[in-house]
Design a protein around this motif. Structure first.
Motif, mmCIF file in Angstrom:
data_model
loop_
_atom_site.group_PDB
_atom_site.id
_atom_site.type_symbol
_atom_site.label_atom_id
_atom_site.label_comp_id
_atom_site.label_asym_id
_atom_site.label_seq_id
_atom_site.Cartn_x
_atom_site.Cartn_y
_atom_site.Cartn_z
ATOM 1 N N LYS A 43 0.836 -1.202 0.000
ATOM 2 C CA LYS A 43 0.000 0.000 0.000
ATOM 3 C C LYS A 43 0.867 1.247 0.000
ATOM 4 C CE LYS A 43 -2.384 -1.259 3.632
ATOM 5 N NZ LYS A 43 -3.333 -1.307 4.765
ATOM 6 N N GLY A 44 2.113 1.085 0.445
ATOM 7 C CA GLY A 44 3.015 2.229 0.503
ATOM 8 C C GLY A 44 3.850 2.191 1.767
ATOM 9 N N PHE A 45 4.040 3.342 2.380
ATOM 10 C CA PHE A 45 4.893 3.452 3.560
ATOM 11 C C PHE A 45 4.225 2.824 4.783
ATOM 12 C CE2 PHE A 45 6.284 6.994 0.872
ATOM 13 C CZ PHE A 45 7.645 6.756 0.839
ATOM 14 N N ALA A 46 5.021 2.130 5.587
ATOM 15 C CA ALA A 46 4.515 1.551 6.826
ATOM 16 C C ALA A 46 4.254 2.632 7.871
ATOM 17 C CB ALA A 46 5.511 0.522 7.367
ATOM 18 N N TYR A 47 4.855 3.787 7.698
ATOM 19 C CA TYR A 47 4.699 4.924 8.607
ATOM 20 C C TYR A 47 5.103 6.158 7.826
ATOM 21 C CZ TYR A 47 9.619 3.689 8.900
ATOM 22 O OH TYR A 47 10.911 3.352 8.569
ATOM 23 N N GLN A 48 4.864 7.327 8.397
ATOM 24 C CA GLN A 48 5.167 8.560 7.679
ATOM 25 C C GLN A 48 6.669 8.657 7.449
ATOM 26 O OE1 GLN A 48 3.244 11.945 9.382
ATOM 27 N NE2 GLN A 48 3.505 13.195 7.563
ATOM 28 N N PRO A 49 7.104 8.786 6.197
ATOM 29 C CA PRO A 49 8.542 8.724 5.899
ATOM 30 C C PRO A 49 9.301 9.944 6.401
ATOM 31 C CG PRO A 49 7.304 9.282 3.925
ATOM 32 C CD PRO A 49 6.290 8.936 4.982
ATOM 33 N N ILE A 50 10.509 9.679 6.899
ATOM 34 C CA ILE A 50 11.441 10.725 7.324
ATOM 35 C C ILE A 50 12.594 10.735 6.326
ATOM 36 C CG2 ILE A 50 13.072 11.441 9.134
ATOM 37 C CD1 ILE A 50 11.210 9.924 11.140
ATOM 38 N N ILE A 51 12.725 11.821 5.576
ATOM 39 C CA ILE A 51 13.802 11.961 4.596
ATOM 40 C C ILE A 51 14.469 13.292 4.894
ATOM 41 C CG2 ILE A 51 14.390 12.042 2.152
ATOM 42 C CD1 ILE A 51 11.773 10.450 1.671
ATOM 43 N N ALA A 52 15.555 13.225 5.650
ATOM 44 C CA ALA A 52 16.098 14.407 6.319
ATOM 45 C C ALA A 52 17.538 14.666 5.901
ATOM 46 C CB ALA A 52 16.018 14.222 7.832
ATOM 47 N N ALA A 53 17.729 15.651 5.066
ATOM 48 C CA ALA A 53 19.070 16.003 4.593
ATOM 49 C C ALA A 53 19.719 17.010 5.545
ATOM 50 C CB ALA A 53 19.002 16.585 3.186
ATOM 51 N N GLY A 54 21.038 16.875 5.723
ATOM 52 C CA GLY A 54 21.781 17.840 6.522
ATOM 53 C C GLY A 54 21.273 17.937 7.942
ATOM 54 N N ASN A 55 21.063 19.170 8.404
ATOM 55 C CA ASN A 55 20.669 19.392 9.793
ATOM 56 C C ASN A 55 19.240 18.948 10.084
ATOM 57 O OD1 ASN A 55 21.895 20.149 12.175
ATOM 58 N ND2 ASN A 55 21.230 22.279 12.074
ATOM 59 N N ASN A 56 18.445 18.684 9.043
ATOM 60 C CA ASN A 56 17.087 18.179 9.270
ATOM 61 C C ASN A 56 17.108 16.846 10.018
ATOM 62 O OD1 ASN A 56 16.025 20.360 7.852
ATOM 63 N ND2 ASN A 56 15.987 19.264 5.906
ATOM 64 N N ALA A 57 18.197 16.112 9.895
ATOM 65 C CA ALA A 57 18.304 14.817 10.557
ATOM 66 C C ALA A 57 18.308 14.939 12.073
ATOM 67 C CB ALA A 57 19.570 14.089 10.099
ATOM 68 N N ASN A 58 18.538 16.125 12.580
ATOM 69 C CA ASN A 58 18.554 16.323 14.027
ATOM 70 C C ASN A 58 17.167 16.601 14.597
ATOM 71 O OD1 ASN A 58 21.432 16.023 14.562
ATOM 72 N ND2 ASN A 58 21.645 17.823 13.249
ATOM 73 N N VAL A 59 16.163 16.597 13.728
ATOM 74 C CA VAL A 59 14.765 16.610 14.162
ATOM 75 C C VAL A 59 14.280 15.167 14.041
ATOM 76 C CG1 VAL A 59 12.456 17.532 13.761
ATOM 77 C CG2 VAL A 59 14.476 18.964 13.321
ATOM 78 N N LEU A 60 14.065 14.496 15.157
ATOM 79 C CA LEU A 60 13.862 13.047 15.127
ATOM 80 C C LEU A 60 12.666 12.636 14.287
ATOM 81 C CD1 LEU A 60 14.702 12.033 18.802
ATOM 82 C CD2 LEU A 60 16.182 12.060 16.790
ATOM 83 N N HIS A 61 11.600 13.419 14.317
ATOM 84 C CA HIS A 61 10.413 13.090 13.542
ATOM 85 C C HIS A 61 10.184 14.138 12.452
ATOM 86 C CE1 HIS A 61 9.002 10.596 17.203
ATOM 87 N NE2 HIS A 61 9.588 9.820 16.311
ATOM 88 N N TYR A 62 11.235 14.460 11.755
ATOM 89 C CA TYR A 62 11.137 15.385 10.619
ATOM 90 C C TYR A 62 10.372 14.714 9.481
ATOM 91 C CZ TYR A 62 12.701 18.034 6.509
ATOM 92 O OH TYR A 62 12.746 18.753 5.340
ATOM 93 N N VAL A 63 9.238 15.278 9.091
ATOM 94 C CA VAL A 63 8.425 14.642 8.044
ATOM 95 C C VAL A 63 8.031 15.619 6.935
ATOM 96 C CG1 VAL A 63 7.484 12.842 9.550
ATOM 97 C CG2 VAL A 63 6.301 15.052 9.394
ATOM 98 N N GLU A 64 8.553 16.856 6.960
ATOM 99 C CA GLU A 64 8.195 17.805 5.910
ATOM 100 C C GLU A 64 8.734 17.370 4.545
ATOM 101 O OE1 GLU A 64 9.224 18.634 8.857
ATOM 102 O OE2 GLU A 64 7.658 19.922 9.682
#
Length: 431
Positions: A228-249
């Motif tokens: 169906k797709g993703f098992a959960y809301q995907p986190i694709i976090a480049a650079g400093n975005n990775a330091n937001v644990l639930h970054y989903v923008e």
């Protein structure tokens, strides 16, 4: 459904495990989830209640499962109520399960239309003394919406005040945490689909690509493989975005010199996989990035080795904290004074690794499963250490899904998904 039919022997086994722990003269009832409105005539895609699916395999709305092992009439010891289909529904929505199909799916012989539930349930409650309510008691739950199950419980307490109440959740926590071979096969399929998605990305990621473009590549690969797709809301976090644990923008450009952390995985047949990989946007790790990455990988490998029968979840996380503390000292992120003067309730390593290392996974990404008793064979856990360094604009997390074995090392369902630095760099160079 997109997924291939699941043998009903799985659901028959699951029901036997549940009913074996029910009190005498007791009924257990499980309701499907609601279809949730968005606005106007729009709704969210339907997701089946995982407990109902676990016990019946029924994957459509407006479904009720009733278990009554001591029913006087043997045909009422297992009953599945489903929505009656008709020509209008078939034209507009697609045909629903027929009674024969409901039996084939679930292994339950007695199937009624949902309209008959009130009458049958009242009759059976005159024989029963206890009713099991299926409340959500997951340790991470934070539900504010009243569910179909909540409404049923509320009405049941009003209509049958003389009955005793019991909880289905403690039984489900125990039995759902230990996976059957059929479940492990479904989870392996989800992991294999995830692997295809990740390998697709390694030739796609480069400076100038946007995070949402990576998300689109994954969705394409997942859906074309019957997910169906993703098992959960995907986190694709480049650079400093990775330091937001639930970054989903997932709306930023991937830049040369940055790492990109991707916590992304497919579902299959309602079973989750859960993967995290961190790769260099330009295909080559810097010396410092490699140091941090390999530190996280060492913690992951050593933590994985500790997942054996008898391990206590709380003690396991303490040991993982010690492993991470050692690595952070080696990276120069902590010094001995930080460790000597640390708060026992918030150890020094938590500055750079603030989440847990493992959780149960199965029909839910954060699945049901016992956490206060020793681990058992065929439990499936994630292993996901990370190091997050905002001052250096990077975060690294690595995650696999592993099955505890009766003897020996855990079995890694994601063992074929690239994780070593040299392999990742080599695959990313093949553009």
């Amino acid at each position: 459904m997109r997924y291939a039919p699941i043998p009903n022997s799985l659901f028959i086994k699951n029901r036997k495990k549940f009913t074996a722990q029910m009190k005498p003269k007791s009924i257990a009832v499980f309701n499907s989830n609601d279809i949730y409105p968005i606005g106007a005539d729009s709704t969210l895609p339907f997701e089946q209640d995982r407990d109902l699916f676990y016990l019946s395999g029924a994957d459509q709305e407006e479904t009720i499962l009733l278990l009554f092992p001591d029913a006087l009439d043997p045909k009422h010891r297992e009953v599945l109520f489903v929505r009656e289909t008709n020509d209008h529904i078939a034209v507009w929505e697609g045909a629903k399960l027929s009674k024969e199909e409901a039996t084939q799916t679930s292994g339950i012989q007695t199937i009624y239309w949902l309209t008959e539930f009130k009458k049958v349930f009242f009759d059976l409650m005159t024989e029963a003394e206890v009713i099991y309510f299926n409340t959500n008691e997951h340790y991470r739950q934070a539900v504010e919406t009243q569910t179909r199950e909540d409404r049923f419980i509320e009405k049941c307490k009003k209509d049958f005040p003389a009955h005793q109440w019991a909880k289905s959740n403690p039984i489900l926590q125990e039995i759902r945490g230990i996976k059957e071979p059929e479940e492990l096969e479904l989870m392996q399929r989800a992991c294999n689909i995830t692997e295809k998605g990740f390998r697709r990305l390694l030739s796609f990621i480069r400076p100038g690509v946007w995070e949402h473009e990576i998300e689109a590549e994954l969705l394409h690969e997942f859906v074309r493989n019957r997910s169906k797709g993703f098992a959960y809301q995907p986190i694709i976090a480049a650079g400093n975005n990775a330091n937001v644990l639930h970054y989903v923008e997932n709306n930023q450009e991937c830049r040369d010199g940055d790492l990109i952390l991707m916590d992304v995985a497919a579902e299959y047949a309602n079973y989750s996989s859960d993967l995290t990989r961190t790769v260099p946007v330009n295909g080559r790790f810097t010396k410092r990035q490699r140091q941090v990455y390999e530190a996280v990988l060492r913690v992951k490998n050593e933590a994985t080795a500790m997942l054996v029968p008898g391990t206590l979840w709380a003690e396991y996380h303490k040991e993982c904290g010690k492993l991470m503390t050692s690595e952070l000292l080696g990276l120069g992120l902590l010094d001995k004074a930080d460790v000597q003067h640390q708060d026992p309730d918030w150890p020094a390593y938590k500055k750079y690794f603030m989440h847990g290392t493992s959780h149960h996974i199965g029909l839910n990404t954060h699945d049901y499963g016992a956490l206060k008793t020793p681990m058992k064979a065929n439990m499936v856990f994630t292993v996901e250490p990370g190091i997050y360094i905002p001052a250096e604009g990077m975060g690294v997390r690595l995650e696999d899904d592993v099955v505890i074995q009766e003897t020996g090392a855990p079995y890694n369902l994601m063992k074929n998904i690239p994780i070593e630095v040299d392999e990742i760099e080599g695959l990313m160079a093949q553009k």
